[in-house]
Design an enzyme around this catalytic site. Structure first.
Site, PDB file in Angstrom:
ATOM      1  N   GLU A   7      -4.897   1.902   2.519  1.00 55.27           N
ATOM      2  CA  GLU A   7      -5.016   0.742   3.396  1.00 55.27           C
ATOM      3  C   GLU A   7      -5.155   1.154   4.858  1.00 55.27           C
ATOM      4  O   GLU A   7      -5.889   0.517   5.623  1.00 55.27           O
ATOM      5  CB  GLU A   7      -3.777  -0.158   3.232  1.00 55.27           C
ATOM      6  CG  GLU A   7      -3.852  -1.487   3.991  1.00 55.27           C
ATOM      7  CD  GLU A   7      -3.309  -1.435   5.401  1.00 55.27           C
ATOM      8  OE1 GLU A   7      -3.501  -2.413   6.147  1.00 55.27           O
ATOM      9  OE2 GLU A   7      -2.691  -0.412   5.780  1.00 55.27           O
ATOM     10  N   GLU A   8      -4.482   2.224   5.243  1.00 50.89           N
ATOM     11  CA  GLU A   8      -4.388   2.553   6.658  1.00 50.89           C
ATOM     12  C   GLU A   8      -5.709   2.988   7.285  1.00 50.89           C
ATOM     13  O   GLU A   8      -5.999   2.634   8.420  1.00 50.89           O
ATOM     14  CB  GLU A   8      -3.334   3.651   6.876  1.00 50.89           C
ATOM     15  CG  GLU A   8      -1.909   3.228   6.580  1.00 50.89           C
ATOM     16  CD  GLU A   8      -1.360   2.181   7.558  1.00 50.89           C
ATOM     17  OE1 GLU A   8      -2.113   1.697   8.418  1.00 50.89           O
ATOM     18  OE2 GLU A   8      -0.169   1.851   7.441  1.00 50.89           O
ATOM     19  N   HIS A  52       3.627   2.424  12.814  1.00 48.50           N
ATOM     20  CA  HIS A  52       2.718   3.562  13.049  1.00 48.50           C
ATOM     21  C   HIS A  52       3.326   4.638  13.953  1.00 48.50           C
ATOM     22  O   HIS A  52       2.609   5.315  14.688  1.00 48.50           O
ATOM     23  CB  HIS A  52       1.390   3.086  13.646  1.00 48.50           C
ATOM     24  CG  HIS A  52       0.560   2.256  12.728  1.00 48.50           C
ATOM     25  ND1 HIS A  52      -0.659   1.739  13.095  1.00 48.50           N
ATOM     26  CD2 HIS A  52       0.757   1.854  11.451  1.00 48.50           C
ATOM     27  CE1 HIS A  52      -1.188   1.047  12.098  1.00 48.50           C
ATOM     28  NE2 HIS A  52      -0.324   1.105  11.083  1.00 48.50           N
ATOM     29  N   ASP A  59       6.229   0.535   6.716  1.00 51.85           N
ATOM     30  CA  ASP A  59       4.778   0.420   6.551  1.00 51.85           C
ATOM     31  C   ASP A  59       4.264   1.559   5.678  1.00 51.85           C
ATOM     32  O   ASP A  59       3.864   2.602   6.186  1.00 51.85           O
ATOM     33  CB  ASP A  59       4.098   0.454   7.930  1.00 51.85           C
ATOM     34  CG  ASP A  59       2.610   0.165   7.879  1.00 51.85           C
ATOM     35  OD1 ASP A  59       2.157  -0.444   6.897  1.00 51.85           O
ATOM     36  OD2 ASP A  59       1.908   0.553   8.816  1.00 51.85           O
ATOM     37  N   ASP A 105       3.267  -6.449   3.420  1.00 54.83           N
ATOM     38  CA  ASP A 105       2.866  -5.372   4.331  1.00 54.83           C
ATOM     39  C   ASP A 105       3.243  -5.736   5.765  1.00 54.83           C
ATOM     40  O   ASP A 105       2.448  -5.561   6.683  1.00 54.83           O
ATOM     41  CB  ASP A 105       1.363  -5.099   4.211  1.00 54.83           C
ATOM     42  CG  ASP A 105       0.924  -3.884   5.025  1.00 54.83           C
ATOM     43  OD1 ASP A 105       1.802  -3.075   5.391  1.00 54.83           O
ATOM     44  OD2 ASP A 105      -0.280  -3.763   5.316  1.00 54.83           O
ATOM     45  N   HIS A 145       0.829  -1.213   0.000  1.00 56.69           N
ATOM     46  CA  HIS A 145       0.000   0.000   0.000  1.00 56.69           C
ATOM     47  C   HIS A 145       0.858   1.256   0.000  1.00 56.69           C
ATOM     48  O   HIS A 145       1.808   1.393   0.774  1.00 56.69           O
ATOM     49  CB  HIS A 145      -1.023  -0.010   1.132  1.00 56.69           C
ATOM     50  CG  HIS A 145      -0.478  -0.001   2.526  1.00 56.69           C
ATOM     51  ND1 HIS A 145      -0.139   1.161   3.195  1.00 56.69           N
ATOM     52  CD2 HIS A 145      -0.245  -1.005   3.402  1.00 56.69           C
ATOM     53  CE1 HIS A 145       0.274   0.870   4.414  1.00 56.69           C
ATOM     54  NE2 HIS A 145       0.231  -0.439   4.574  1.00 56.69           N
TER      55      HIS A 145
END
Length: 458
Positions: free
Chosen positions: A326-327, A425, A292, A354, A280
Site C-alpha cells: 500500500e505504501e 511514517h 501504520d 488504516d 496493509h
C-alpha cells in the site's frame, strides 16, 4: 456496572424489537470476548518487535507474509491462501544527511531529514544549492523557471491545526510531498525539501511516497522534521543567500514476487456474497510499522478469530486480506480487485483499517445507495454504547478503493485521529505507542459491524 450494559441497551430499544435485543446481546459478547481473550496485541508485538519494518520487496515483508499465513491457519478458517503480486523494491541506502550551510549569520546546522519513498539519489558527494521557500505548488509555479532553476525548493506548508479531524490536514498538505518534486523539477530545481506531514512539532522527519511525473526530471527529495523546517525558514528570513546541502543514496531494485495473505470463513446461506476486512502488511522501512498498519492487520484477523471463538456461523463469506504494497505502489489492493473481477466475485462490503489503532470513533461508509446508507445508519443505536458515534458517508481506503464498482459499500474504520500524525511514517511508529485496550476495542468494533452486515445485508 458494565456487565449490565447489554440489558440497559436492550431496554432503550423500541418495544417489540426482539431482533435488536438479540443483536445488542451478541455485540456485547463480541466486546467481552475481545477485551478478555483478544489476540491482537500479542500478534502485533511479534509483527513489529520480531519482524519490524516491512517495506515491500524486503526480507522483512516476506517474513510478514509467512507470519500472517501461519496466524490465520492457526484459527482453523475454511481457507487460507496467498495471492501472488509483483511489488516494487526501493531501498533507502545509507543514512541521509541534510544541513544548512554557507550562511552569513549561522554556522553549519545539521537537520534531520529522510528520503521520500521512491526518491532518486544525489550525486555521491551530495548537492549544495541556494534555497527557495514556497507554501504551495501554485506559489512555486508563479515564481517561474528563472527564480527556481538550479535551486533546492523548500515546501513549507504546515498542517492546518484548525481541522478537528487530522486526516483533513494531511489531505490538504500532502500534495507538496507527492507532486512537489516533479513540479519543482519541471522548473529546473535540483532538489526538494518538504516539511513533514506532521500534526506536532518535533525532530522526527516523516517519510512517505512521491510520484514522479513522466514528463519531469527526477530530482532527489527529502522530508525535513518540523523543527528543522522551522529553523530553515527562520534563517532564510535573515539570510536568503544561505544554502542547503543534501546527500543520500537510495535506489530502485527489480520488482519482487510477494503476496496478499487471505483467510476466509465461508458463508452458510449466501457464500457467494463476500464481506472483506483488511489492512496493509507492508510498512515504511523506518520504525516498526505499528499503527501504520500493523494494527489494521491484526484487527482484521481478529474479526475472523472472534467469529470462530464464539461459534458464529456467518450467512455470507467473511474474508480478511493482508494487502501488500500500500505504501509505495498499491499493487496488492489493485491485484485483489483484478482477481475478484476476473473471478466474478460479489463483494457487498469492504472495510479497511488504516488509520491507527487508537480509540474507536466510528465508520465512514460510502454505500451504493441511499437506502443502504440509511440501513447502516440505523445500526448506530447498537454501536453508540461502544463509542462509535462518528458514522457518515465519507468512507473507503486506499486498498479497497480498486473494488469500487457501484455495488460494493466501501467502509473506513475510524479511530480517534488526534495522535496518528504525530508518528505516521516516522521512526517513532513502534509497538510501545499502541495501547492494548484501544487496539482490542478496534477489532471488536469492526467485528460488530461485520456481524450486522452479515445478518441484514446492505
Amino acid at each position: 456496572m458494565f456487565k449490565h450494559l447489554a440489558l440497559a441497551t436492550a431496554l432503550a430499544l423500541p418495544l417489540g424489537a426482539s431482533a435488536q435485543n438479540q443483536d445488542s446481546l451478541h455485540i456485547r459478547k463480541i466486546y467481552d470476548q475481545a477485551l478478555t481473550q483478544g489476540q491482537s496485541y500479542e500478534q502485533l508485538r511479534y509483527l513489529t518487535s520480531r519482524i519490524g519494518a516491512r517495506l515491500s520487496g524486503s526480507p522483512q515483508a516476506a517474513a510478514a507474509v509467512e507470519w500472517a499465513r501461519q496466524e490465520m491457519e492457526k484459527m482453523g478458517l475454511d481457507r487460507v491462501y496467498l495471492q501472488e503480486v509483483m511489488v516494487p523494491h526501493w531501498v533507502r541506502g545509507d543514512k541521509e544527511y541534510g544541513a544548512i550551510v554557507n550562511s552569513k549569520i549561522s554556522p553549519t546546522r545539521e537537520v534531520n531529514v529522510l528520503a521520500l519513498g521512491g526518491s532518486v539519489a544525489t550525486p555521491a558527494n551530495g548537492l549544495t544549492a541556494d534555497v527557495v521557500e514556497v507554501q504551495s505548488i501554485d506559489e512555486l509555479k508563479k515564481l517561474g523557471k528563472k527564480k527556481v532553476q538550479g535551486k533546492i525548493v523548500f515546501f513549507n506548508r504546515a498542517f492546518n491545526q484548525t481541522h478537528i479531524t487530522t486526516g483533513l490536514a494531511y489531505r490538504d498538505a500532502v500534495d507538496q510531498r507527492s507532486s512537489g518534486p516533479s513540479e519543482a523539477g519541471k522548473l529546473g530545481a535540483v532538489g526538494v525539501v518538504v516539511r513533514s506531514m506532521a500534526s506536532n512539532n518535533d525532530d522526527f522527519p516523516h517519510t512517505g511516497g512521491l510520484k514522479y511525473a513522466e514528463d519531469a526530471p527526477k530530482i532527489p527529495a527529502v522530508a525535513i522534521s518540523s523543527k528543522g523546517a522551522d529553523l530553515l525558514t527562520k534563517l532564510l528570513k535573515e539570510d536568503e543567500k544561505l544554502q542547503f546541502h543534501l546527500r543520500m543514496n537510495p535506489q530502485w531494485l527489480p520488482d519482487v514476487l510477494s503476496y496478499n495473505v487471505i483467510g476466509e470463513i465461508k458463508g452458510s446461506e449466501k457464500p457467494e456474497e463476500i464481506i472483506v476486512v483488511g489492512g496493509h502488511l507492508d510498512s515504511w522501512d523506518i520504525g516498526e510499522g505499528a499503527h501504520d498498519d500493523g494494527t489494521g492487520c491484526v484487527q482484521s484477523m481478529e474479526v475472523l478469530r472472534l467469529m470462530k471463538s464464539m461459534g458464529y456461523k456467518p450467512k455470507r463469506t467473511i474474508r480478511a486480506v493482508m494487502y501488500m504494497n500500500e505504501e509505495n505502489g498499491l499493487r496488492g489492493g489493485t491485484k485483489y480487485a483484478e482477481v475478484a473481477k476476473k473471478q466474478g466475485e460479489k463483494h457487498i462490503a469492504a472495510i479497511e483499517s488504516d488509520a491507527g489503532g487508537f480509540t474507536p470513533r466510528g465508520f465512514g461508509i460510502s454505500a451504493t445507495t441511499e437506502p443502504a446508507f440509511q440501513k447502516a445508519l440505523s445500526w448506530k443505536q447498537l454501536l453508540a454504547p461502544y463509542g462509535l458515534h462518528d458514522i457518515d458517508r465519507n468512507g473507503g481506503g486506499a486498498d479497497i478503493g480498486p473494488l469500487k464498482d457501484g455495488r460494493v459499500a466501501l467502509i473506513g474504520f475510524r479511530p480517534d485521529s488526534q495522535r496518528y500524525f504525530d508518528i505516521h511514517h516516522t521512526a517513532n511508529d513502534t509497538f510501545d505507542k499502541v495501547n492494548r485496550r484501544e487496539l482490542e476495542l478496534g477489532g471488536a468494533s469492526m467485528a460488530a459491524l461485520v456481524y450486522l452486515i452479515d445478518k441484514y445485508g446492505l
